[in-house]
Design a protein around this motif. Structure first.
Motif, PDB file in Angstrom:
ATOM      1  N   ALA A 282       0.833  -1.202   0.000  1.00 17.65           N
ATOM      2  CA  ALA A 282       0.000   0.000   0.000  1.00 17.65           C
ATOM      3  C   ALA A 282       0.870   1.255   0.000  1.00 17.65           C
ATOM      4  O   ALA A 282       0.576   2.225  -0.718  1.00 17.65           O
ATOM      5  N   ARG A 283       1.935   1.244   0.770  1.00 15.57           N
ATOM      6  CA  ARG A 283       2.850   2.394   0.825  1.00 15.57           C
ATOM      7  C   ARG A 283       3.525   2.605  -0.526  1.00 15.57           C
ATOM      8  O   ARG A 283       3.661   3.743  -0.989  1.00 15.57           O
ATOM      9  N   ILE A 284       3.957   1.517  -1.161  1.00 11.91           N
ATOM     10  CA  ILE A 284       4.592   1.621  -2.479  1.00 11.91           C
ATOM     11  C   ILE A 284       3.598   2.171  -3.493  1.00 11.91           C
ATOM     12  O   ILE A 284       3.943   3.034  -4.315  1.00 11.91           O
ATOM     13  N   ALA A 285       2.347   1.701  -3.454  1.00 14.52           N
ATOM     14  CA  ALA A 285       1.324   2.201  -4.377  1.00 14.52           C
ATOM     15  C   ALA A 285       1.081   3.690  -4.157  1.00 14.52           C
ATOM     16  O   ALA A 285       0.949   4.458  -5.126  1.00 14.52           O
ATOM     17  N   ASP A 286       1.033   4.123  -2.892  1.00 14.43           N
ATOM     18  CA  ASP A 286       0.849   5.553  -2.592  1.00 14.43           C
ATOM     19  C   ASP A 286       2.021   6.374  -3.129  1.00 14.43           C
ATOM     20  O   ASP A 286       1.826   7.444  -3.723  1.00 14.43           O
ATOM     21  N   LEU A 287       3.231   5.902  -2.923  1.00 13.47           N
ATOM     22  CA  LEU A 287       4.410   6.640  -3.391  1.00 13.47           C
ATOM     23  C   LEU A 287       4.469   6.684  -4.915  1.00 13.47           C
ATOM     24  O   LEU A 287       4.844   7.719  -5.495  1.00 13.47           O
ATOM     25  N   GLU A 288       4.109   5.567  -5.573  1.00 12.63           N
ATOM     26  CA  GLU A 288       4.095   5.573  -7.042  1.00 12.63           C
ATOM     27  C   GLU A 288       3.025   6.518  -7.573  1.00 12.63           C
ATOM     28  O   GLU A 288       3.250   7.220  -8.569  1.00 12.63           O
ATOM     29  N   ALA A 289       1.869   6.573  -6.914  1.00  8.74           N
ATOM     30  CA  ALA A 289       0.813   7.509  -7.345  1.00  8.74           C
ATOM     31  C   ALA A 289       1.267   8.953  -7.142  1.00  8.74           C
ATOM     32  O   ALA A 289       1.042   9.816  -7.999  1.00  8.74           O
ATOM     33  N   ALA A 290       1.928   9.226  -6.018  1.00  2.08           N
ATOM     34  CA  ALA A 290       2.419  10.582  -5.763  1.00  2.08           C
ATOM     35  C   ALA A 290       3.496  10.955  -6.773  1.00  2.08           C
ATOM     36  O   ALA A 290       3.535  12.099  -7.258  1.00  2.08           O
ATOM     37  N   LEU A 291       4.357  10.000  -7.110  1.00  4.11           N
ATOM     38  CA  LEU A 291       5.404  10.265  -8.099  1.00  4.11           C
ATOM     39  C   LEU A 291       4.801  10.526  -9.475  1.00  4.11           C
ATOM     40  O   LEU A 291       5.210  11.472 -10.162  1.00  4.11           O
ATOM     41  N   ALA A 292       3.810   9.724  -9.858  1.00  6.07           N
ATOM     42  CA  ALA A 292       3.150   9.930 -11.154  1.00  6.07           C
ATOM     43  C   ALA A 292       2.438  11.277 -11.179  1.00  6.07           C
ATOM     44  O   ALA A 292       2.482  11.992 -12.187  1.00  6.07           O
ATOM     45  N   SER A 293       1.822  11.633 -10.064  1.00 10.41           N
ATOM     46  CA  SER A 293       1.132  12.928  -9.982  1.00 10.41           C
ATOM     47  C   SER A 293       2.133  14.075 -10.080  1.00 10.41           C
ATOM     48  O   SER A 293       1.888  15.075 -10.760  1.00 10.41           O
ATOM     49  N   ALA A 294       3.273  13.929  -9.394  1.00 10.91           N
ATOM     50  CA  ALA A 294       4.289  14.980  -9.435  1.00 10.91           C
ATOM     51  C   ALA A 294       4.881  15.107 -10.839  1.00 10.91           C
ATOM     52  O   ALA A 294       5.140  16.220 -11.306  1.00 10.91           O
ATOM     53  N   ARG A 295       5.075  13.978 -11.507  1.00 10.62           N
ATOM     54  CA  ARG A 295       5.627  14.023 -12.867  1.00 10.62           C
ATOM     55  C   ARG A 295       4.640  14.659 -13.838  1.00 10.62           C
ATOM     56  O   ARG A 295       5.015  15.462 -14.680  1.00 10.62           O
ATOM     57  N   SER A 296       3.374  14.281 -13.724  1.00 14.16           N
ATOM     58  CA  SER A 296       2.384  14.858 -14.650  1.00 14.16           C
ATOM     59  C   SER A 296       2.144  16.336 -14.340  1.00 14.16           C
ATOM     60  O   SER A 296       1.986  17.143 -15.244  1.00 14.16           O
ATOM     61  N   GLY A 297       2.155  16.701 -13.085  1.00 13.88           N
ATOM     62  CA  GLY A 297       1.991  18.109 -12.700  1.00 13.88           C
ATOM     63  C   GLY A 297       3.213  18.916 -13.079  1.00 13.88           C
ATOM     64  O   GLY A 297       3.113  20.054 -13.550  1.00 13.88           O
ATOM     65  N   GLY A 298       4.386  18.348 -12.937  1.00 15.20           N
ATOM     66  CA  GLY A 298       5.625  19.037 -13.286  1.00 15.20           C
ATOM     67  C   GLY A 298       5.758  19.213 -14.788  1.00 15.20           C
ATOM     68  O   GLY A 298       6.237  20.238 -15.266  1.00 15.20           O
ATOM     69  N   ALA A 299       5.314  18.233 -15.566  1.00 13.99           N
ATOM     70  CA  ALA A 299       5.399  18.326 -17.035  1.00 13.99           C
ATOM     71  C   ALA A 299       4.445  19.396 -17.549  1.00 13.99           C
ATOM     72  O   ALA A 299       4.764  20.151 -18.463  1.00 13.99           O
ATOM     73  N   GLY A 300       3.264  19.513 -16.935  1.00 11.44           N
ATOM     74  CA  GLY A 300       2.295  20.527 -17.337  1.00 11.44           C
ATOM     75  C   GLY A 300       2.795  21.924 -16.990  1.00 11.44           C
ATOM     76  O   GLY A 300       2.601  22.882 -17.745  1.00 11.44           O
ATOM     77  N   GLN A 301       3.473  22.091 -15.892  1.00 17.85           N
ATOM     78  CA  GLN A 301       3.974  23.401 -15.486  1.00 17.85           C
ATOM     79  C   GLN A 301       5.158  23.807 -16.349  1.00 17.85           C
ATOM     80  O   GLN A 301       5.310  24.964 -16.688  1.00 17.85           O
ATOM     81  N   GLU A 302       5.985  22.832 -16.763  1.00 17.47           N
ATOM     82  CA  GLU A 302       7.129  23.165 -17.607  1.00 17.47           C
ATOM     83  C   GLU A 302       6.648  23.654 -18.965  1.00 17.47           C
ATOM     84  O   GLU A 302       7.171  24.597 -19.542  1.00 17.47           O
ATOM     85  N   GLY A 303       5.606  23.014 -19.499  1.00 12.51           N
ATOM     86  CA  GLY A 303       5.074  23.425 -20.793  1.00 12.51           C
ATOM     87  C   GLY A 303       4.444  24.805 -20.722  1.00 12.51           C
ATOM     88  O   GLY A 303       4.551  25.598 -21.655  1.00 12.51           O
ATOM     89  N   GLU A 304       3.811  25.153 -19.618  1.00 10.91           N
ATOM     90  CA  GLU A 304       3.188  26.460 -19.452  1.00 10.91           C
ATOM     91  C   GLU A 304       4.248  27.532 -19.297  1.00 10.91           C
ATOM     92  O   GLU A 304       4.113  28.642 -19.809  1.00 10.91           O
ATOM     93  N   GLY A 305       5.336  27.232 -18.640  1.00 11.18           N
ATOM     94  CA  GLY A 305       6.386  28.209 -18.418  1.00 11.18           C
ATOM     95  C   GLY A 305       7.138  28.531 -19.674  1.00 11.18           C
ATOM     96  O   GLY A 305       7.627  29.629 -19.867  1.00 11.18           O
ATOM     97  N   ASP A 306       7.248  27.581 -20.619  1.00 13.20           N
ATOM     98  CA  ASP A 306       7.993  27.818 -21.848  1.00 13.20           C
ATOM     99  C   ASP A 306       7.225  28.716 -22.808  1.00 13.20           C
ATOM    100  O   ASP A 306       7.812  29.436 -23.584  1.00 13.20           O
ATOM    101  N   GLY A 307       5.900  28.697 -22.734  1.00 10.05           N
ATOM    102  CA  GLY A 307       5.090  29.488 -23.676  1.00 10.05           C
ATOM    103  C   GLY A 307       5.021  30.946 -23.311  1.00 10.05           C
ATOM    104  O   GLY A 307       4.640  31.797 -24.098  1.00 10.05           O
ATOM    105  N   SER A 308       5.453  31.363 -22.146  1.00 12.93           N
ATOM    106  CA  SER A 308       5.318  32.757 -21.729  1.00 12.93           C
ATOM    107  C   SER A 308       6.305  33.626 -22.384  1.00 12.93           C
ATOM    108  O   SER A 308       7.395  33.581 -22.578  1.00 12.93           O
TER     109      SER A 308
END
Length: 111
Positions: A85-111
């Motif tokens: 359960a802990r590994i699943a939580d950490l993998e979900a948090a990592l996937a969320s951080a990666r998807s959130g980080g990728a979306g923010q990087e794309g928004e920052g480049d367009g400015s």
């Protein structure tokens, strides 16, 4: 020769009879105290591979004591489920951080 065989047979029959009847108040084999599980699994921290490798379950007359085996397997199963359960939580948090980080990087480049 006949008398020798007859006397030998009488001695053997008497010995077997005494062995079967008991020949006294003492038991043939004394009752052994049952072994108890000395739980080497740590209570203060999760069990590791070295703890499981060091685990020795007490032997009973017909194998291992089922209650001790059930207790150890139940504890290890609960710890593995908690880790999964802990590994699943950490993998979900990592996937969320990666998807959130990728979306923010794309928004920052367009400015």
């Amino acid at each position: 020769m006949f008398w020798f065989l007859l006397i030998t047979m009488v001695v053997v029959v008497a010995a077997v009879t005494l062995a079967v009847v008991g020949g006294g108040d003492s038991e043939v084999l004394p009752e052994a105290a049952p072994q108890q599980l000395v739980d080497p699994l740590p209570a203060a921290r999760p069990a590791g591979q070295a703890d499981v490798d060091a685990l020795r379950l007490p032997v009973a007359a017909r194998g291992y004591r089922m209650a001790d085996v059930d207790d150890v397997l139940g504890r290890l199963g609960a710890e593995l489920a908690e880790r999964d359960a802990r590994i699943a939580d950490l993998e979900a948090a990592l996937a969320s951080a990666r998807s959130g980080g990728a979306g923010q990087e794309g928004e920052g480049d367009g400015s």
